[in-house]
Design an enzyme around this catalytic site. Structure first.
Site, PDB file in Angstrom:
ATOM      1  N   GLY A  91      52.414  12.941  84.829  1.00 54.84           N
ATOM      2  CA  GLY A  91      52.405  14.194  85.598  1.00 54.84           C
ATOM      3  C   GLY A  91      52.304  13.884  87.082  1.00 54.84           C
ATOM      4  O   GLY A  91      51.635  14.589  87.839  1.00 54.84           O
TER       5      GLY A  91
ATOM      6  N   GLY B  22      53.293  16.494  90.068  1.00 54.22           N
ATOM      7  CA  GLY B  22      52.582  17.767  90.217  1.00 54.22           C
ATOM      8  C   GLY B  22      51.629  17.775  91.396  1.00 54.22           C
ATOM      9  O   GLY B  22      51.645  16.867  92.234  1.00 54.22           O
ATOM     10  N   GLN B  23      50.794  18.812  91.443  1.00 52.19           N
ATOM     11  CA  GLN B  23      49.937  19.014  92.616  1.00 52.19           C
ATOM     12  C   GLN B  23      48.952  17.860  92.813  1.00 52.19           C
ATOM     13  O   GLN B  23      48.849  17.316  93.903  1.00 52.19           O
ATOM     14  CB  GLN B  23      49.169  20.343  92.493  1.00 52.19           C
TER      15      GLN B  23
ATOM     16  N   ASP C   4      56.785  11.453  85.067  1.00 49.61           N
ATOM     17  CA  ASP C   4      56.831  12.916  85.023  1.00 49.61           C
ATOM     18  C   ASP C   4      58.147  13.302  84.362  1.00 49.61           C
ATOM     19  O   ASP C   4      59.039  12.468  84.200  1.00 49.61           O
ATOM     20  CB  ASP C   4      56.780  13.475  86.453  1.00 49.61           C
TER      21      ASP C   4
ATOM     22  N   ASP D 286      58.216  11.881  78.838  1.00 46.25           N
ATOM     23  CA  ASP D 286      57.661  13.068  78.198  1.00 46.25           C
ATOM     24  C   ASP D 286      56.442  12.615  77.403  1.00 46.25           C
ATOM     25  O   ASP D 286      56.571  11.894  76.406  1.00 46.25           O
ATOM     26  CB  ASP D 286      58.725  13.699  77.278  1.00 46.25           C
TER      27      ASP D 286
ATOM     28  N   TYR E 212      44.227  28.648  78.558  1.00 48.57           N
ATOM     29  CA  TYR E 212      44.061  27.406  79.326  1.00 48.57           C
ATOM     30  C   TYR E 212      42.618  26.895  79.185  1.00 48.57           C
ATOM     31  O   TYR E 212      42.375  25.720  78.899  1.00 48.57           O
ATOM     32  CB  TYR E 212      44.404  27.693  80.785  1.00 48.57           C
TER      33      TYR E 212
ATOM     34  N   LYS F  89      41.122  23.443  77.565  1.00 47.70           N
ATOM     35  CA  LYS F  89      40.270  22.509  78.319  1.00 47.70           C
ATOM     36  C   LYS F  89      38.948  22.267  77.586  1.00 47.70           C
ATOM     37  O   LYS F  89      38.440  21.144  77.545  1.00 47.70           O
ATOM     38  CB  LYS F  89      40.021  23.029  79.739  1.00 47.70           C
TER      39      LYS F  89
HETATM   40  N1  SER Z   1      43.516  25.721  89.542  1.00 43.80           N
HETATM   41  C1  SER Z   1      43.474  25.883  88.116  1.00 43.80           C
HETATM   42  C2  SER Z   1      44.127  27.130  87.702  1.00 43.80           C
HETATM   43  O1  SER Z   1      44.135  28.078  88.436  1.00 43.80           O
HETATM   44  C3  SER Z   1      42.053  25.852  87.641  1.00 43.80           C
HETATM   45  O2  SER Z   1      41.859  24.738  86.841  1.00 43.80           O
HETATM   46  O3  SER Z   1      44.622  27.207  86.615  1.00 43.80           O
END
Ligand code: SER
Length: 313
Positions: free
Chosen positions: A10, A13-14, A36, A53, A143, A147
């Site tokens: 990844g 990504g950010q 990625d 992947d 999400y 987690k």
């Molecule tokens: N920055 C993330 C989100 O907004 C938080 O883990 O999903």
């Protein structure tokens, strides 16, 4: 003997965009494999980029063996807002990517893993202020559920198989090298781009929504620090609370107006408001401070000035 290498999954990504640069600087670019589904934006910074992947377990295992990988930073994930729109795909990505990587460590193919958790593990019935490390965890977003399940898996693989997996409950991250994508805290990055282009901004959260946030440099330092701390000092094997700063969209607007007095923000909360309302206002990160010396450096004033300085360059 071939030298051990680090694999970042990844990497475009950010977090990956910033983390790869730091890892390349510390360990030498030749020792970092960035991977990625999408190619990196700044090609010159990624000497060893491979398309990978993480859900393709066979290919993942092959690459890890071929490249003699000893550590994996697993950053590929579907964030909170996006996950609400693609529940099954997000569950599959967030859980199976972690299982695949944990299995590589269980089989002793790799030695160490970093995997980010999130403030999304907390839910509407967790304490809002200075949310402690150990408290009620009933996340209401998919999400957050992935987690929390991921944290439990990390603990299980550590207890049962001595897998050295380390994790942080990251808050909203604000950096200038890349935009966020698919998160509930993304407004706090987007807003800077709008201010610089002299555009008004429509914020998808209400002006009073306070959330825990962190400047990217702090987050990268925390990741590097937890990964280089002696194993016996890592006492929490689910995921550590870490904290830097908390603010509302209105407070961020006020801070931005110091640089751009004519900047205007409209507030039009959408489905992301509900996710934000279920998360803490602020986080207690005592354990990270005591166990491995964590301390944030950037407050709202400092992160705003860094964002404008770097973005305008
Ligand atoms: N920055 C993330 C989100 O907004 C938080 O883990 O999903």
């Amino acid at each position: 003997m071939k030298k051990n290498k680090i694999l970042v999954i990844g990497s475009s990504g950010q977090i990956g965009t910033d983390l790869c640069l730091s890892l390349e600087r510390i360990y030498g670019a030749e020792n970092i494999i960035c991977s990625d589904l999408n190619p990196p934006k700044e090609k010159n910074h990624r000497k060893n980029f491979i398309k990978l992947d993480v859900l393709d377990n066979e290919m993942l295992t092959k690459k890890v063996k071929e490249e003699n990988i000893s550590e994996i930073y697993l950053l590929a994930a579907s964030l909170s807002a996006l996950a609400e729109k693609n529940v099954l795909i997000s569950w599959e990505l967030n859980m199976n990517s972690l299982i695949n990587v944990l299995e590589l460590a269980r089989k002793k193919i790799i030695k160490k893993i970093f995997w980010p958790s999130s403030i999304a593990v907390f839910g509407p019935d967790s304490p809002k202020l200075n949310t402690p490390q150990n408290t009620t965890l009933n996340p209401s977003s998919i999400y957050g559920i992935t987690k929390l399940a991921g944290e439990k898996l990390c603990q299980y693989y550590y207890d049962k198989f001595d897998v050295d997996v380390r994790s942080l409950r990251l808050p909203g991250l604000i950096g200038w090298r890349s935009l966020a994508g698919g998160g509930t805290t993304d407004y706090a990055v987007e807003i800077f781009y709008h201010a610089l282009k002299n555009n008004d901004y429509t914020c998808f959260l209400s002006k009073e929504t306070i959330l825990p946030m962190m400047y990217m440099d702090d987050a990268i330092e925390a990741i590097l620090k937890i990964m280089t701390t002696k194993k016996e000092n890592i006492k929490i094997r689910t995921s550590y609370n870490i904290s830097a700063v908390s603010f509302t969209p209105k407070e961020l607007e006020k801070q931005i107006k110091i640089y751009f007095p004519n900047f205007n923000v409209k507030f039009k909360p959408d489905y992301r408001q509900k996710i934000a309302d279920s998360w803490p206002d602020s986080i207690d990160d005592q354990e990270a401070k005591v166990d491995w010396g964590w301390k944030a450096k950037f407050n709202l004033e400092k992160l705003t000035s860094e964002m404008f300085k770097n973005l305008s360059n």
